[in-house]
Design a protein around this motif. Structure first.
Motif, PDB file in Angstrom:
ATOM      1  N   THR A 207       0.830  -1.204   0.000  1.00  0.00           N
ATOM      2  CA  THR A 207       0.000   0.000   0.000  1.00  0.00           C
ATOM      3  C   THR A 207       0.865   1.256   0.000  1.00  0.00           C
ATOM      4  OG1 THR A 207      -1.828  -1.130   1.121  1.00  0.00           O
ATOM      5  CG2 THR A 207      -1.754   1.273   1.292  1.00  0.00           C
ATOM      6  N   VAL A 208       1.917   1.238   0.787  1.00  0.00           N
ATOM      7  CA  VAL A 208       2.848   2.378   0.814  1.00  0.00           C
ATOM      8  C   VAL A 208       3.533   2.521  -0.542  1.00  0.00           C
ATOM      9  CG1 VAL A 208       4.960   3.267   1.854  1.00  0.00           C
ATOM     10  CG2 VAL A 208       3.212   2.218   3.307  1.00  0.00           C
ATOM     11  N   TYR A 209       3.994   1.406  -1.097  1.00  0.00           N
ATOM     12  CA  TYR A 209       4.656   1.424  -2.401  1.00  0.00           C
ATOM     13  C   TYR A 209       3.732   1.990  -3.476  1.00  0.00           C
ATOM     14  CZ  TYR A 209       6.985  -0.414  -6.591  1.00  0.00           C
ATOM     15  OH  TYR A 209       7.584  -0.544  -7.828  1.00  0.00           O
ATOM     16  N   ALA A 210       2.449   1.624  -3.419  1.00  0.00           N
ATOM     17  CA  ALA A 210       1.491   2.006  -4.465  1.00  0.00           C
ATOM     18  C   ALA A 210       1.176   3.493  -4.470  1.00  0.00           C
ATOM     19  CB  ALA A 210       0.196   1.208  -4.302  1.00  0.00           C
ATOM     20  N   ARG A 211       1.481   4.193  -3.388  1.00  0.00           N
ATOM     21  CA  ARG A 211       1.178   5.626  -3.334  1.00  0.00           C
ATOM     22  C   ARG A 211       1.928   6.409  -4.398  1.00  0.00           C
ATOM     23  NH1 ARG A 211       1.836   5.988   3.221  1.00  0.00           N
ATOM     24  NH2 ARG A 211      -0.141   4.937   3.778  1.00  0.00           N
ATOM     25  N   SER A 212       3.078   5.891  -4.821  1.00  0.00           N
ATOM     26  CA  SER A 212       3.891   6.608  -5.812  1.00  0.00           C
ATOM     27  C   SER A 212       3.547   6.225  -7.247  1.00  0.00           C
ATOM     28  CB  SER A 212       5.380   6.315  -5.565  1.00  0.00           C
ATOM     29  OG  SER A 212       5.658   4.927  -5.760  1.00  0.00           O
ATOM     30  N   ILE A 213       2.606   5.313  -7.424  1.00  0.00           N
ATOM     31  CA  ILE A 213       2.254   4.852  -8.767  1.00  0.00           C
ATOM     32  C   ILE A 213       1.006   5.586  -9.252  1.00  0.00           C
ATOM     33  CG2 ILE A 213       1.443   2.852 -10.095  1.00  0.00           C
ATOM     34  CD1 ILE A 213       3.244   1.120  -8.435  1.00  0.00           C
ATOM     35  N   PRO A 214       1.076   6.179 -10.436  1.00  0.00           N
ATOM     36  CA  PRO A 214      -0.103   6.920 -10.938  1.00  0.00           C
ATOM     37  C   PRO A 214      -1.215   5.994 -11.413  1.00  0.00           C
ATOM     38  CG  PRO A 214       1.687   6.979 -12.552  1.00  0.00           C
ATOM     39  CD  PRO A 214       2.247   6.325 -11.322  1.00  0.00           C
ATOM     40  N   PHE A 215      -2.395   6.242 -10.940  1.00  0.00           N
ATOM     41  CA  PHE A 215      -3.605   5.549 -11.390  1.00  0.00           C
ATOM     42  C   PHE A 215      -4.543   6.573 -12.007  1.00  0.00           C
ATOM     43  CE2 PHE A 215      -1.968   2.261  -8.758  1.00  0.00           C
ATOM     44  CZ  PHE A 215      -2.618   1.082  -9.086  1.00  0.00           C
ATOM     45  N   ARG A 216      -5.425   6.097 -12.883  1.00  0.00           N
ATOM     46  CA  ARG A 216      -6.413   6.957 -13.525  1.00  0.00           C
ATOM     47  C   ARG A 216      -7.799   6.332 -13.372  1.00  0.00           C
ATOM     48  NH1 ARG A 216      -1.941   6.412 -16.503  1.00  0.00           N
ATOM     49  NH2 ARG A 216      -2.767   4.529 -17.498  1.00  0.00           N
ATOM     50  N   ALA A 217      -8.822   7.138 -13.519  1.00  0.00           N
ATOM     51  CA  ALA A 217     -10.171   6.586 -13.567  1.00  0.00           C
ATOM     52  C   ALA A 217     -10.274   5.689 -14.794  1.00  0.00           C
ATOM     53  CB  ALA A 217     -11.200   7.707 -13.644  1.00  0.00           C
ATOM     54  N   PRO A 218     -10.898   4.539 -14.674  1.00  0.00           N
ATOM     55  CA  PRO A 218     -10.930   3.592 -15.793  1.00  0.00           C
ATOM     56  C   PRO A 218     -11.808   4.075 -16.942  1.00  0.00           C
ATOM     57  CG  PRO A 218     -12.342   2.825 -14.029  1.00  0.00           C
ATOM     58  CD  PRO A 218     -11.620   4.030 -13.500  1.00  0.00           C
ATOM     59  N   ARG A 219     -11.404   3.696 -18.162  1.00  0.00           N
ATOM     60  CA  ARG A 219     -12.252   3.974 -19.338  1.00  0.00           C
ATOM     61  C   ARG A 219     -13.439   3.008 -19.368  1.00  0.00           C
ATOM     62  NH1 ARG A 219      -7.104   3.912 -21.726  1.00  0.00           N
ATOM     63  NH2 ARG A 219      -7.536   1.798 -22.472  1.00  0.00           N
ATOM     64  N   GLY A 220     -13.155   1.737 -19.102  1.00  0.00           N
ATOM     65  CA  GLY A 220     -14.201   0.741 -18.980  1.00  0.00           C
ATOM     66  C   GLY A 220     -14.477   0.475 -17.517  1.00  0.00           C
ATOM     67  N   VAL A 221     -15.292  -0.516 -17.247  1.00  0.00           N
ATOM     68  CA  VAL A 221     -15.658  -0.838 -15.866  1.00  0.00           C
ATOM     69  C   VAL A 221     -14.664  -1.854 -15.296  1.00  0.00           C
ATOM     70  CG1 VAL A 221     -17.432  -1.798 -14.359  1.00  0.00           C
ATOM     71  CG2 VAL A 221     -18.097  -0.376 -16.305  1.00  0.00           C
ATOM     72  N   TYR A 222     -14.113  -1.535 -14.139  1.00  0.00           N
ATOM     73  CA  TYR A 222     -13.216  -2.434 -13.416  1.00  0.00           C
ATOM     74  C   TYR A 222     -13.998  -3.055 -12.258  1.00  0.00           C
ATOM     75  CZ  TYR A 222      -9.498  -3.904 -10.194  1.00  0.00           C
ATOM     76  OH  TYR A 222      -8.708  -4.619  -9.333  1.00  0.00           O
ATOM     77  N   ILE A 223     -13.967  -4.382 -12.161  1.00  0.00           N
ATOM     78  CA  ILE A 223     -14.665  -5.076 -11.077  1.00  0.00           C
ATOM     79  C   ILE A 223     -13.637  -5.493 -10.029  1.00  0.00           C
ATOM     80  CG2 ILE A 223     -16.223  -6.945 -10.463  1.00  0.00           C
ATOM     81  CD1 ILE A 223     -17.449  -5.022 -12.445  1.00  0.00           C
ATOM     82  N   GLY A 224     -13.836  -5.054  -8.798  1.00  0.00           N
ATOM     83  CA  GLY A 224     -12.857  -5.280  -7.746  1.00  0.00           C
ATOM     84  C   GLY A 224     -12.842  -6.697  -7.209  1.00  0.00           C
ATOM     85  N   ASN A 225     -11.738  -7.037  -6.531  1.00  0.00           N
ATOM     86  CA  ASN A 225     -11.543  -8.362  -5.932  1.00  0.00           C
ATOM     87  C   ASN A 225     -12.221  -8.497  -4.577  1.00  0.00           C
ATOM     88  OD1 ASN A 225      -8.611 -10.308  -6.653  1.00  0.00           O
ATOM     89  ND2 ASN A 225      -9.824  -9.151  -8.115  1.00  0.00           N
ATOM     90  N   ARG A 226     -12.016  -7.528  -3.708  1.00  0.00           N
ATOM     91  CA  ARG A 226     -12.462  -7.649  -2.319  1.00  0.00           C
ATOM     92  C   ARG A 226     -13.977  -7.673  -2.204  1.00  0.00           C
ATOM     93  NH1 ARG A 226      -9.477  -3.037   0.945  1.00  0.00           N
ATOM     94  NH2 ARG A 226     -11.175  -3.537   2.393  1.00  0.00           N
ATOM     95  N   GLY A 227     -14.635  -6.806  -2.957  1.00  0.00           N
ATOM     96  CA  GLY A 227     -16.083  -6.707  -2.823  1.00  0.00           C
ATOM     97  C   GLY A 227     -16.848  -7.304  -3.978  1.00  0.00           C
ATOM     98  N   GLY A 228     -16.140  -7.618  -5.080  1.00  0.00           N
ATOM     99  CA  GLY A 228     -16.824  -8.117  -6.257  1.00  0.00           C
ATOM    100  C   GLY A 228     -17.791  -7.096  -6.826  1.00  0.00           C
ATOM    101  N   ARG A 229     -17.402  -5.819  -6.770  1.00  0.00           N
ATOM    102  CA  ARG A 229     -18.269  -4.735  -7.218  1.00  0.00           C
ATOM    103  C   ARG A 229     -17.499  -3.792  -8.152  1.00  0.00           C
ATOM    104  NH1 ARG A 229     -21.242  -7.831  -5.485  1.00  0.00           N
ATOM    105  NH2 ARG A 229     -22.978  -7.599  -4.023  1.00  0.00           N
ATOM    106  N   PRO A 230     -18.211  -3.024  -8.991  1.00  0.00           N
ATOM    107  CA  PRO A 230     -17.519  -2.069  -9.862  1.00  0.00           C
ATOM    108  C   PRO A 230     -16.820  -0.991  -9.043  1.00  0.00           C
ATOM    109  CG  PRO A 230     -19.818  -2.375 -10.532  1.00  0.00           C
ATOM    110  CD  PRO A 230     -19.663  -3.023  -9.199  1.00  0.00           C
ATOM    111  N   LEU A 231     -15.631  -0.602  -9.503  1.00  0.00           N
ATOM    112  CA  LEU A 231     -14.881   0.486  -8.888  1.00  0.00           C
ATOM    113  C   LEU A 231     -14.619   1.527  -9.971  1.00  0.00           C
ATOM    114  CD1 LEU A 231     -12.319  -1.551  -6.750  1.00  0.00           C
ATOM    115  CD2 LEU A 231     -14.507  -0.577  -6.014  1.00  0.00           C
ATOM    116  N   TYR A 232     -14.884   2.794  -9.671  1.00  0.00           N
ATOM    117  CA  TYR A 232     -14.884   3.815 -10.711  1.00  0.00           C
ATOM    118  C   TYR A 232     -13.814   4.891 -10.539  1.00  0.00           C
ATOM    119  CZ  TYR A 232     -19.426   1.789 -11.866  1.00  0.00           C
ATOM    120  OH  TYR A 232     -20.435   0.922 -12.219  1.00  0.00           O
ATOM    121  N   THR A 233     -13.059   4.851  -9.434  1.00  0.00           N
ATOM    122  CA  THR A 233     -12.065   5.900  -9.210  1.00  0.00           C
ATOM    123  C   THR A 233     -10.664   5.317  -9.145  1.00  0.00           C
ATOM    124  OG1 THR A 233     -12.087   5.778  -6.780  1.00  0.00           O
ATOM    125  CG2 THR A 233     -13.778   7.162  -7.849  1.00  0.00           C
ATOM    126  N   ALA A 234      -9.688   6.170  -9.424  1.00  0.00           N
ATOM    127  CA  ALA A 234      -8.292   5.753  -9.377  1.00  0.00           C
ATOM    128  C   ALA A 234      -7.911   5.255  -7.978  1.00  0.00           C
ATOM    129  CB  ALA A 234      -7.392   6.916  -9.792  1.00  0.00           C
TER     130      ALA A 234
END
Length: 310
Positions: A207-234
């Motif tokens: 989690t600490v390592y990932a703070r330095s990695i740029p993420f963007r809002a997805p163009r398509g729909v991303y379905i998450g692992n933990r909740g099995g639900r769509p995630l829409y933000t970076a």
């Protein structure tokens, strides 16, 4: 609607990167991966290399992105993307939330942390024929009796559950599950106890390592692992990727959401067809195709025909 599904660790087979389609996008992806990793990407799928969690997870990420890019060049960009465990990383790339080079660096760090936390003596086992509640009851009974714990790592289908723990605990639990009526219970080709609290510290470090990695809002729909639900933000996708090693993967929930949101054709990235088999069994109205079982030209033609017939 089209979905791309990306398998997790355990799907790997010797030579799976060499078996990818002959396509310019695949060659470009392999070349890019070799530059990022500082080694020949095609060396990651040998029998010796696949003993390493790092090689396996990087290889699965490369295979997933390669097939996604090849499909996109043929006009088959996904409406939805979902991956099981490390498969979530190529899913994030395929929907535009994460650059491939950053995904590969994050996967390598993830695998290093997992392997470093538990270099030996731990793993996963798959139990078929028992529900999540039945498996959880058996696991709780072990703790009551003073035995080493096992944890529910994946809920892949209503009666297909993966558990994590120490080797001796898993071997004992397999016997207990079979005695309780499981149709099948076997160890998986995974050498770390994925998706449970044993990896809490490693997850915090990632989690600490990932703070330095740029993420963007997805163009398509991303379905998450933990909740099995769509995630829409970076930020939500970054958190899902950084922490999924610590939490149960609710794959069947993710598959159900995709079906409910309108997916009618799903392609499983190489290697294997575990996710395809689950989709076909539980949602036969969804056309599920394993890319590794069809020639690429036939795959694209079949998908185009199915999508246009909707």
């Amino acid at each position: 609607m089209l979905a791309l599904l990306f398998p997790g660790q355990g799907a790997q087979t010797e030579g799976f990167l060499h078996s990818l389609p002959t396509h310019s996008a695949v060659r470009a992806t392999l070349d890019e991966a070799s530059q990022v990793l500082g080694t020949d990407a095609l060396a990651l799928d040998t029998a010796d290399a696949l003993r390493s969690t790092i090689a396996v997870q990087c290889g699965l990420t490369i295979a997933g992105v390669a097939i996604a890019r090849a499909l996109a060049e043929e006009g088959l960009a996904p409406d939805m993307s979902a991956g099981l465990s490390v498969g979530a990383y190529p899913a994030a790339v395929s929907c535009g939330a994460l650059a491939f080079d950053d995904a590969l660096k994050m996967v390598r760090r993830r695998a290093e942390l997992m392997e470093g936390a538990y270099p030996s003596g731990y793993g996963l086992a798959a139990v078929s024929g028992l529900t999540e509640h039945e498996v959880a009851t058996l696991a709780a009974r072990r703790i009551e009796e003073g035995e080493p714990p096992v944890y529910i790592g994946n809920v892949n289908a209503p009666r297909q559950i993966v558990v994590a723990g120490a080797d001796a605990a898993l071997d004992s639990f397999i016997g207990r599950a079979l005695a309780a009526g499981a149709r099948k219970a076997t160890r998986l080709a995974v050498s770390v106890p994925s998706h449970c609290e044993l990896l809490a510290h490693a997850s915090d470090e990632l989690t600490v390592y990932a703070r330095s990695i740029p993420f963007r809002a997805p163009r398509g729909v991303y379905i998450g692992n933990r909740g099995g639900r769509p995630l829409y933000t970076a930020d939500a996708i970054r958190d899902d990727l950084a922490t999924n090693m610590r939490y149960t993967v609710r794959w069947f929930d993710a598959l159900t959401v995709m079906q409910e949101m309108g997916v009618r054709v799903a392609i499983e990235a190489p290697p294997g067809q575990v996710l395809t088999d689950i989709a076909r069994e539980h949602y036969p109205e969804m056309v599920a195709l394993a890319a590794s079982t069809l020639a690429f030209e036939r795959l694209t033609a079949t998908v185009q025909r199915r999508l246009h017939s909707e």
